[in-house]
Design an enzyme around this catalytic site. Sequence first.
Site, short mmCIF file in Angstrom:
data_model
loop_
_atom_site.label_atom_id
_atom_site.label_comp_id
_atom_site.label_asym_id
_atom_site.label_seq_id
_atom_site.Cartn_x
_atom_site.Cartn_y
_atom_site.Cartn_z
N GLY A 259 2.46 0.31 0.16
CA GLY A 259 3.75 0.21 0.82
C GLY A 259 3.97 -1.02 1.66
N VAL A 260 3.08 -2.03 1.57
CA VAL A 260 3.27 -3.23 2.39
C VAL A 260 4.01 -4.34 1.64
CG1 VAL A 260 1.27 -2.78 3.87
CG2 VAL A 260 0.97 -4.09 1.77
N GLY A 261 4.29 -4.13 0.32
CA GLY A 261 5.12 -5.09 -0.40
C GLY A 261 4.38 -5.97 -1.39
N LYS A 262 3.24 -5.51 -1.93
CA LYS A 262 2.47 -6.35 -2.85
C LYS A 262 3.25 -6.59 -4.16
CE LYS A 262 -1.07 -3.54 -2.82
NZ LYS A 262 -0.57 -2.54 -1.85
N THR A 263 3.75 -5.51 -4.75
CA THR A 263 4.49 -5.64 -6.01
C THR A 263 5.79 -6.41 -5.83
OG1 THR A 263 3.54 -3.55 -6.78
CG2 THR A 263 5.46 -4.36 -7.95
N LYS B 66 -7.49 -3.20 11.70
CA LYS B 66 -7.94 -2.32 12.77
C LYS B 66 -7.13 -2.53 14.05
CE LYS B 66 -12.62 -1.94 10.91
NZ LYS B 66 -14.05 -2.26 11.04
N SER C 198 -19.17 0.04 10.31
CA SER C 198 -18.49 -0.43 11.52
C SER C 198 -18.30 0.65 12.59
CB SER C 198 -17.12 -1.01 11.15
OG SER C 198 -16.28 -0.03 10.59
N PRO D 279 -2.88 -2.19 2.10
CA PRO D 279 -2.58 -0.75 1.98
C PRO D 279 -1.29 -0.51 1.19
CG PRO D 279 -2.13 -1.53 4.20
CD PRO D 279 -2.82 -2.64 3.49
#
Length: 796
Positions: free
Chosen positions: A375-379, A733, A690, A373
Amino acid sequence: MAKRERKNTTENQILPLEDALPPDLFLLPIKSRPIFPGIITPLLIPPGKFTNSIEEVLKSNGYIGLVLLKDDKSTKDPVENIFQSGTVAKIFKKVNLPEGGINILTNTIARFQIETILSNSPHLIAKVKYPKEINSANKTTTKALMRSLLILTKELAKNNPLFTEEMKLTLVNMDEPGKMADFVASILNLEKQNYQEIIESTDIQDRLEMVILFLIKEIELISLQKKIQGQISEKIDKQQRQFFLREQLKAIQNELGVGDGKSEKKYDSLLERLKKANVDEQVVEEVAREITKFYTGDMNSAETNVSRNYLDLLNSLPWENPPERKIDLQLTKKILNRDHYKLDDVKDRILESLAVKKLNPNSKGSILCLVGPPGVGKTSIAKSISESLHRKFYRISLGGMRDEAEIKGHRRTYIGSMPGKIIQALRILKEKDPVIILDEIDKLSTGQGDPASALLEVLDPEQNSSFRDHYLDLPFDISRVLFVATANNLDTIPRVLLDRMDVIRLSGYITEEKVEIFRKYLWKKELEKSGLKNKKIQFDTKAIISLINSYSRESGLRGLEKMTNKIVRKIAYKTVTGESFKTTITEKDLKDYLGIPIFTDDRMTTPKLPGTALGLAYTPIGGATLLIEAIFISGKEGLLVTGKLGETMNESATIAYSYIQSLLGDDSLFKDKKIHIHVPDGSTPKDGPSAGITMATAILSLILGKAIRPGYAMTGELTLTGEVLPIGGLREKIIAAKRAGVHKIIYPKDNEPNLSEIPNYIKNRVHFFPVTKYSEIIKILFGEIKIQNKLNKKGK
């Protein structure tokens, strides 16, 4: 010897010069090469110990022994560093030099051998003996050797400009074989040890044969040198011819006013660069053709301008192989831990990939794809990798990209054409092995072309070593580039492109993680950015939790960062205007800084009424909770579904309705009424299978008129026969459930292997209920109810 010396006996008594040589000699070490007997030569002696020796020699008999040093650079005592054979010389003249040294003129007379060193200080004096020369060859052999020596010397003289006519004349007039050998040896360029071997040779035949052998080697060496010089001269002549032709062409162009030739040198150096870089021969040939085309064309034409732009691009690209960069896994781990909290499984995957690259630098590793998602720090993870590897970093945003030419460039035939993003990045960075992040690869659009298909060659390790940009139209090696792609969702990435990447999932953060990140990184970072670093302002724990849960309830950290920045701005304003403020921010103070909480209660995460159930979903922005509602409405029997649901989710609702209808076995419960199912947050698109068991639970709860047991959330695909099938995104989840305060989760038993891979700190305080059939869910949520008796009677 031709030269004679008088002894102080009677005036008419004459003795051979050798008989007048003294038994003790002052020794003078010399460098580089010895001086053979029978040669008059000057010697320069620097100030010091041996200058004083010369003065002593001149006071006595004027004889001095010249010995060769074994090692010119040695600091050893001269006694240990001199050869044991040398030449005795008579000093004729001495000249004092202004610097303190002296210049002497000597005549070398004969060979000598050192018997013992008599003195080392203040003068180097040795007891010597003078060996007699012998000739083991007969007159015929000696004559033949002398003739061979003369012929070879004349041949050498042809190619040696330093061989003067006087030297040739001297050699022809020599009739003594020993002197001839010494004279020829003195003009040869030999090693120090070879010179010494000739000095030590007292057998004239051996000496002649030795000098002839050295002479033959010298002639062969000069012949080879002449051949090499001829080849070099030929190349130089060719280059000079090309130079003159280019100068003429330049002059003609200047006369015609079609160019100034200033760029010629630059493009010539480009061709040399490509040859040294060992690129494909096709590249060198094409560039040479393009340069010729540029030089011979009309400098004012549009075609020449296209060639100039093309050559400028080629000249700015990094064709040379990059330097070998060592991969330091400890440094990478340190930087990843410094910049990112937790994410241990993600860091391990990255370190494993780099470990393979460290063991085999030439391995064609897969492309990393960080999925999670916003804002989790991928970049920032990609930036940390770049820093740890000491490589440059470049970001290419793929979001909304519609044209494949953005990736692979335009053909040069089009006006305004330019290379693709990959080649542009390498031109800017001027390095062949940077870290390039392909951001938002899941948001590629389709328009004039298919940019996703254009990426296939870029991201295939088997093909990108000869990547062809349409503008460049030459093979260019981009296999050294470390590509890192990022995405929020894998569903929109074409399967064939996804297969080329190594997917690493980044889940959202739970509240406990966000609290630690806020304390250790975020708050300090915002204070420093706003100039409040020196202000000791703190948050208490309850205020941090409230900030996370009431103002920024999300998977990532961007919302939390925005709210934090808002607080810091207000503090900065108060600081500048001189207003007072608390140095410790409490939960009560948040309302003054941020206003009314955005998320005020948990009523949309708690199924309190019959017909409601809490489901867990995986969305492009991370995990989420979905409160599914069901009510009866009057009308024809059937099902109404709302909430902007996708096709798959609509089918899941139909399956849930049919299964519950079959389960109850009483059609009167559904007669003359319609069931309306709604999933709140209607503006957000939702899809996926799901939510099947959640919809079935909402319908069953409505019909039974009984609310489910509190504190439960669920996820799982439902079949028409009541089987519960596995789902994806279990980790996300679980995080969403914890964020909503739910600690009881019903999930498919088939997902138990996925549960074991999730870190314990995420599963902490969560109770899991694995199920394979829907009948197990009924027992968990409703207990032993009357409907169970019906199930038994029907044999279900």
